[in-house]
Design an enzyme around this catalytic site. Structure first.
Site, PDB file in Angstrom:
ATOM      1  N   SER A 163       0.810  -1.223   0.000  1.00 35.90           N
ATOM      2  CA  SER A 163       0.000   0.000   0.000  1.00 35.90           C
ATOM      3  C   SER A 163       0.840   1.269   0.000  1.00 35.90           C
ATOM      4  CB  SER A 163      -0.874  -0.013   1.262  1.00 35.90           C
ATOM      5  OG  SER A 163      -1.398   1.266   1.502  1.00 35.90           O
ATOM      6  N   GLU A 221       0.191   3.598   1.785  1.00 33.48           N
ATOM      7  CA  GLU A 221       0.270   4.014   3.194  1.00 33.48           C
ATOM      8  C   GLU A 221       1.670   3.785   3.761  1.00 33.48           C
ATOM      9  OE1 GLU A 221      -1.731   5.233   6.008  1.00 33.48           O
ATOM     10  OE2 GLU A 221      -2.562   6.173   4.228  1.00 33.48           O
ATOM     11  N   TYR A 269      -1.515   0.161  10.647  1.00 34.72           N
ATOM     12  CA  TYR A 269      -1.772  -0.457   9.337  1.00 34.72           C
ATOM     13  C   TYR A 269      -0.562  -0.290   8.416  1.00 34.72           C
ATOM     14  CZ  TYR A 269      -3.677  -0.903   4.590  1.00 34.72           C
ATOM     15  OH  TYR A 269      -3.876  -1.250   3.277  1.00 34.72           O
TER      16      TYR A 269
END
Ligand code: NAP
Ligand code: GDD
Length: 336
Positions: free
Chosen positions: A129, A131, A153
């Site tokens: 990701s 992220e 996460y």
């Protein structure tokens, strides 16, 4: 016939990927968690009629249960495994860090171990990701940009990224990371910001709701269409060599811009309806993501097809249909 195994099959990406694999003639197995309520809405159209789609099977499993994953992999001996399963909500990962890491980090390791010890190790796709870039050290972000995750996460996904690289280098697994930037669709979970906005705006338009409460409107994201992005996942596993790829549109917009685009499309003044609720702020925020997918364009010959405006209209139109149904039900109940 190629055999594909998909974790996270009941999620947004799982549903689009299964459609793609079925189209390409695969036999597909999806790993599904046990739930006390039905949660197969996104794939019901694919498996409800076994005569129409005899090539999709669902099996119970969970990324927190390694022995179950080993049994499934050994029985099926898939050619390709797509690891899309995750506790995928960034805000929720602050509330449930241990569970998020168990699923999103250790879950990947359990799957990699199950594949490694199988007689015929499958090719592996890891849903990495953007992220992981978090407090991004450069813009736009490429495969070479260092990670600076800003949530449990993001940290869990960075762990899985490196385990995937290490299993490739240590054991020669055909293992790839797709570093996907935000991708949305009418099947997007309703607590992610884009879908939250399109659901609320269409309900406001029909008089079913008065306000939309949001958090940080300044955050910027590189938003694409999920249907385009699953194609990149598949392409990665069709190459001669395993590698890692950024998948993005290269355009970034703020949450405020997304809100305005949706409300303008519905001919509404967003400022009359949107309010800020600090509950939706995050302890640490990711301010600005923008991906450079040059490598995917060059090697995979992949590029996004759906534009930002088309994505907004697609999601808003789909949610308008849901809101219209909700209005009919409401009026019916009021008439009783
Ligand atoms: P999603 O809609 O939230 O789907 C997540 C899937 O994972 C669901 O099927 C969910 O099952 C399943 N799952 C959750 N916990 C599990 C567990 N312990 N064991 C097995 N399965 C579990 O997410 P998505 O948007 O499709 O994203 C797919 C993957 O890509 C995720 O790994 C996500 O982190 C990653 N990703 C997404 C984006 C994006 O913008 N969408 C960008 C980059 C990376 P239930 O239906 O039972 O909840
Ligand atoms: N969810 C949510 N709800 N986000 C809000 C809200 C709100 O009410 N108000 C503002 N935001 C902001 C968040 O603070 C964040 O900066 C941005 O909107 C996007 O939030 P999400 O839609 O929840 O997505 P995300 O970027 O945190 O995470 C998604 O994309 C990642 C890829 O970068 C998820 O799909 C992750 O699984 C994925 O890895």
């Amino acid at each position: 016939m190629k055999k594909g195994l998909v974790t996270g099959v009941t999620g947004q990406d799982g549903s689009y990927l299964v459609e793609l694999l079925l189209e390409k003639g695969y036999q597909v197995w999806g790993i599904m968690r046990r739930s006390s309520s039905f949660h197969t809405g996104r794939i019901d159209h694919l498996y409800k009629d076994p005569h129409e789609h005899p090539r999709l099977r669902l099996v119970y499993g969970d990324l927190t249960d390694g022995s179950n994953l080993s049994i499934i992999i050994n029985e099926i001996e898939p050619d390709e495994v797509y690891n899309l399963g995750a506790q995928s909500h960034v805000r929720v990962s602050f509330d449930m860090p241990i569970y998020t890491v168990d699923t999103d980090a250790l879950g990947t390791l359990r799957l990699l171990e199950a594949i490694r010890s199988c007689n015929k190790p499958a090719k592996f796709y890891q849903a990495s990701s953007s992220e992981m870039y978090g407090k991004a050290v450069e813009t736009p972000q490429t495969e070479k940009t260092p990670f600076y995750p800003r949530s449990p996460y993001g940290c869990a996904k960075a762990y899985s990224f490196w385990q995937t690289v290490n299993y490739r280098e240590a054991y020669g697994l055909f293992a790839c990371n797709g570093i996907l930037f935000n991708h949305e669709s009418p099947r997007r979970g309703e607590t992610f910001v884009t879908r939250k906005i399109t659901r609320a705006a269409t309900r406001i338009k029909l008089g079913l709701q008065d306000k939309l409460y949001l958090g940080n409107l300044d955050a910027k994201r590189d938003w694409g269409f999920a249907g385009d992005y699953v194609e990149a996942m598949w392409l990665m596993l069709q190459q001669d060599k395993p590698d890692d790829y950024v998948v993005a549109t290269g355009e970034s917009r703020s949450v405020r811009e997304f809100v305005k685009e949706v409300f303008d499309y519905l001919d509404l003044d967003w400022q009359k309806y949107v309010e800020i609720d600090p509950r939706y702020f995050r302890p640490t925020e990711v301010d600005y993501l923008e991906g450079d997918a040059s490598k995917a364009r060059k090697v995979l010959k992949w590029k996004p097809k759906v534009t930002f405006g088309e994505l907004v209209r697609m999601m808003t139109d789909a949610d308008m249909k849901i809101a219209e149904q909700e209005k009919i039900i409401k009026e019916h109940e009021e008439a009783k």
